[in-house]
Write a protein that holds these residues in place. Structure first.
Motif, short mmCIF file in Angstrom:
data_model
loop_
_atom_site.label_atom_id
_atom_site.label_comp_id
_atom_site.label_asym_id
_atom_site.label_seq_id
_atom_site.Cartn_x
_atom_site.Cartn_y
_atom_site.Cartn_z
N TYR A 4 2.39 -5.94 6.69
CA TYR A 4 2.86 -7.26 6.29
C TYR A 4 2.25 -7.78 4.99
N VAL A 33 0.87 11.96 2.95
CA VAL A 33 0.81 12.68 4.22
C VAL A 33 1.21 14.13 3.93
N SER A 61 -2.43 -4.79 1.84
CA SER A 61 -3.69 -4.13 2.17
C SER A 61 -3.50 -2.91 3.06
N GLY A 62 -2.42 -2.89 3.84
CA GLY A 62 -2.27 -1.85 4.83
C GLY A 62 -3.34 -2.02 5.90
N PRO A 63 -3.55 -1.10 6.85
CA PRO A 63 -2.64 0.02 7.07
C PRO A 63 -1.42 -0.38 7.89
N GLY A 64 -0.36 0.38 7.70
CA GLY A 64 0.87 0.06 8.42
C GLY A 64 1.67 1.31 8.71
N TRP A 65 2.92 1.12 9.00
CA TRP A 65 3.82 2.21 9.27
C TRP A 65 4.50 2.60 7.96
N PHE A 66 5.15 3.80 7.95
CA PHE A 66 5.61 4.38 6.70
C PHE A 66 7.13 4.49 6.64
N ASP A 67 7.68 3.86 5.60
CA ASP A 67 9.11 3.95 5.36
C ASP A 67 9.44 3.36 4.00
N TYR A 112 -8.55 5.13 0.31
CA TYR A 112 -8.98 5.68 1.61
C TYR A 112 -8.61 7.16 1.63
N TRP A 149 10.05 7.71 2.99
CA TRP A 149 9.22 8.82 2.56
C TRP A 149 9.88 9.51 1.36
N TYR A 179 -8.06 2.64 9.31
CA TYR A 179 -8.21 3.88 8.56
C TYR A 179 -9.36 4.68 9.16
N TYR A 209 7.97 8.64 14.70
CA TYR A 209 8.78 9.28 13.69
C TYR A 209 9.51 10.48 14.26
N ALA A 265 -4.63 6.98 1.18
CA ALA A 265 -3.87 5.76 0.98
C ALA A 265 -4.52 4.92 -0.10
N ASP A 319 3.84 2.11 2.60
CA ASP A 319 3.23 1.47 3.76
C ASP A 319 3.92 0.12 3.95
N ALA A 329 0.86 -1.17 0.00
CA ALA A 329 0.00 0.00 0.00
C ALA A 329 0.90 1.23 0.00
#
Lengths: 122, 107
Positions: free
Chosen positions: A101, A37, A104-110, A58, A112, B94, B36, A50, A98, A33
């Protein structure tokens, strides 16, 4: 190297439109995903939108109906179409991967992207 | 939407100090929390995910803990490069949301 490179932002009049893009490299794009931001001047981070690897979208309430997120899994590129822009949409816009795992997400962001400044002003 | 409340909003500390930032969620988010670091002119940097897992390459002086609604980010011994603004983010559902940020300043 995992990398996200955003298009340049720009100056837009209120009511105008702008499309941002974010080109991904170094990972299997369709497996993640992706998210947008933003950070308005002097403000904190705000999640905008997202899209899952399969294309489910979303949106934050603040942009619902005005912004459209999309992706091209062949070009490894994420897009944010911004219509009916308002002065309050002025911000630096970041794309991010995203890292949940599955796609589909949602997850953390890395990581950017470098950020794109969008200024809405007459 | 799930609200995240960080405290304090700002914090003054000295090099080698131990500092703790808290993040409280408006409902149970299990361990679906990330932290973060943001410096002016730079993109946000992921420090911690799943509430307590240190991102690869992040110094071990950073640690996270908590689950449910209450979480903490601790920096065990502040270094000059740690003065920045810190944000928590929930990814339980979400719309994803961020805390309002904690600005960490040099005393």
């Amino acid at each position: 190297e995992v990398q996200l490179v955003e298009s340049r932002g720009g100056l837009v009049q209120p009511g105008g439109s702008l499309r941002l893009s974010c080109e991904a490299s170094g990972f299997t794009f369709r497996d993640h995903a992706m998210t947008w931001v933003r950070q308005a001047p002097g403000k904190g981070l705000e999640w905008v939108s997202a899209i899952s690897g399969g294309g489910t979208t979303y949106y934050a309430d603040s942009v619902q109906g005005r912004f459209t997120v999309s992706r091209d899994n062949f070009r490894n590129t994420l897009y944010l179409q911004m219509d009916s822009l308002r002065v309050g949409d002025t911000a630096v816009y970041y794309c991010a991967r995203d890292c949940y795992y599955d796609s589909s997400g949602p997850g953390w962001f890395d990581p950017w992207g470098q950020g794109a400044l969008v200024t809405v002003s007459s | 939407a799930i609200q995240l409340t960080q405290s304090p909003s700002s914090l003054s500390a000295s090099v080698r100090d131990r500092v703790t930032i808290t993040c409280r969620a408006s409902q149970n988010i299990f361990s679906a929390l990330a932290w973060y670091q943001l410096k002016p002119g730079n993109a946000p940097k992921l420090l911690i995910f799943d509430a307590s897992t240190l991102q690869r390459g992040v110094p071990s002086r950073f640690s996270g803990s908590g689950s449910g609604t209450d979480f903490t980010l601790t920096i065990s011994s502040l270094q000059p490069e740690d003065f920045a603004t810190y944000y928590c983010q929930q990814f339980n559902s979400y719309p994803q949301t961020f805390g309002q940020g904690t600005r960490l300043e040099i005393k």
